[in-house]
Write an enzyme that holds these catalytic residues in place. Structure first.
Site, mmCIF file in Angstrom:
data_model
loop_
_atom_site.group_PDB
_atom_site.id
_atom_site.type_symbol
_atom_site.label_atom_id
_atom_site.label_comp_id
_atom_site.label_asym_id
_atom_site.label_seq_id
_atom_site.Cartn_x
_atom_site.Cartn_y
_atom_site.Cartn_z
ATOM 1 N N ASP A 59 53.209 31.115 -9.981
ATOM 2 C CA ASP A 59 54.533 30.614 -9.615
ATOM 3 C C ASP A 59 55.038 31.269 -8.333
ATOM 4 O OD1 ASP A 59 56.766 29.052 -9.894
ATOM 5 O OD2 ASP A 59 57.743 30.349 -11.359
ATOM 6 N N ASN A 87 55.091 29.530 -5.188
ATOM 7 C CA ASN A 87 54.545 28.954 -3.951
ATOM 8 C C ASN A 87 55.641 28.384 -3.061
ATOM 9 O OD1 ASN A 87 52.095 29.509 -5.091
ATOM 10 N ND2 ASN A 87 51.489 27.373 -5.425
ATOM 11 N N GLY A 88 56.570 27.654 -3.688
ATOM 12 C CA GLY A 88 57.640 27.008 -2.927
ATOM 13 C C GLY A 88 58.544 28.021 -2.249
ATOM 14 N N TRP A 135 57.828 31.088 -1.491
ATOM 15 C CA TRP A 135 57.036 31.783 -0.460
ATOM 16 C C TRP A 135 57.106 31.004 0.854
ATOM 17 C CZ3 TRP A 135 52.841 30.530 2.588
ATOM 18 C CH2 TRP A 135 52.110 31.575 3.147
ATOM 19 N N ASN A 188 55.589 18.914 -13.903
ATOM 20 C CA ASN A 188 55.397 18.933 -12.445
ATOM 21 C C ASN A 188 55.264 17.546 -11.814
ATOM 22 O OD1 ASN A 188 53.472 22.049 -12.405
ATOM 23 N ND2 ASN A 188 55.665 21.723 -12.046
ATOM 24 N N TRP A 189 55.024 16.509 -12.631
ATOM 25 C CA TRP A 189 54.951 15.138 -12.103
ATOM 26 C C TRP A 189 56.301 14.711 -11.522
ATOM 27 C CZ3 TRP A 189 50.161 13.497 -11.629
ATOM 28 C CH2 TRP A 189 49.211 13.870 -12.569
HETATM 29 C C1 IPE Z 1 53.525 26.888 -7.893
HETATM 30 O O1 IPE Z 1 54.781 27.392 -7.573
HETATM 31 C C2 IPE Z 1 53.423 26.192 -9.205
HETATM 32 C C3 IPE Z 1 52.788 24.838 -9.151
HETATM 33 C C4 IPE Z 1 53.323 23.814 -9.748
HETATM 34 C C5 IPE Z 1 51.538 24.621 -8.438
HETATM 35 P P1 IPE Z 1 56.104 26.519 -7.415
HETATM 36 O O2 IPE Z 1 55.806 25.288 -6.648
HETATM 37 O O3 IPE Z 1 56.706 26.307 -8.768
HETATM 38 O O4 IPE Z 1 57.007 27.492 -6.542
HETATM 39 P P2 IPE Z 1 58.576 27.744 -6.662
HETATM 40 O O5 IPE Z 1 58.869 28.092 -8.097
HETATM 41 O O6 IPE Z 1 59.255 26.499 -6.219
HETATM 42 O O7 IPE Z 1 58.813 28.908 -5.740
HETATM 43 MG MG MG Z 2 58.096 27.388 -9.873
#
Ligand code: IPE
Ligand code: MG
Length: 222
Positions: A2, A4-5, A7, A50-51
């Protein structure tokens, strides 16, 4: 995996850049776990929720999944890692499903770490799925309701045949399970790390494992 966004946002980059960096961390950390002798590693790659993300982001994630799965088939013929997929994979594009099945079949004869990739995975959906399978078996007369116990339920989860997780690390500082291994995590030790997944290193994992080694697990006893 978790963060990635966040970051990417911190760097003024699109969220997809965070997923790219996260994919690199995924390769590094899964390899490291295999190297140090971890027997089972489960990584949450894509949830049933996540979809709901913007199509562009979902498509980019699909592209990275495809790339990894192709690479795993192409480059890792001599690998020892056993790849498994937990979740309802029927929702993925056909070619990705085919790559998953091929990876699972080819790697099943290996003897190294089991790497479970949770894809279109949700802990509740997994329990619902198990309940349906058990219900069908009862309806067919193969099983009676009195035979339902913890083990029977475990045996109908996506992780059937595997031990429950000892240790669950959640990066990016969130204090929630987010529907991850709900049934299996009953006695798992949790560890929250503030590090965002793309920044996660072997050193962070070592620190977490050291702390795990000092925990006193009582499983409800004394
Ligand atoms: C990666 O992190 C999780 C996936 C769904 C691949 P996020 O995309 O949830 O990152 P944040 O929570 O927005 O920072
Ligand atoms: Mg996340």
């Amino acid at each position: 995996m978790d963060g990635n966004g966040r970051w990417a946002k911190k760097r003024g980059l699109p969220r997809t850049a965070g997923h790219k960096a996260g994919a690199t961390t995924f390769r590094k950390i899964s390899r490291y776990c295999s190297d140090i002798g971890i027997r089972y590693l489960t990584l949450y790659a894509f949830s049933t929720e996540n979809w709901n993300r913007p199509p562009e982001e979902v498509n980019t994630l699909m592209r990275y999944f495809r790339e990894y799965l192709q690479e795993a088939l192409r480059d890792f013929r001599d690998d020892t890692i056993i790849l498994r997929f937990i979740g309802d994979i029927s929702a993925f594009p056909e070619d990705i499903q085919a790559l998953m099945k091929e990876n699972q079949e080819l790697s099943s004869v290996r003897d190294g770490m089991v790497l479970n990739l949770a894809m279109n995975y949700g802990g509740r959906a997994e329990i619902v799925h198990a309940a349906k399978l058990i219900g069908q078996r009862i309806a067919r007369g193969e099983l009676s309701p009195s035979e339902i116990d913890d083990k029977l339920i475990s045996d109908h989860l996506y992780t059937a045949g595997q031990p429950d997780p000892d240790f669950i690390i959640r990066p990016s500082g969130e204090h929630r399970t987010s529907n991850f291994l709900l049934w299996q995590s009953a006695y798992a030790e949790y560890y929250i790390d503030d590090v965002l997944w793309p920044d996660y290193t072997e050193k962070d994992l070592k620190r977490a494992l050291l702390e795990y080694s000092k925990r006193n697990r009582r499983f409800g006893g004394v």
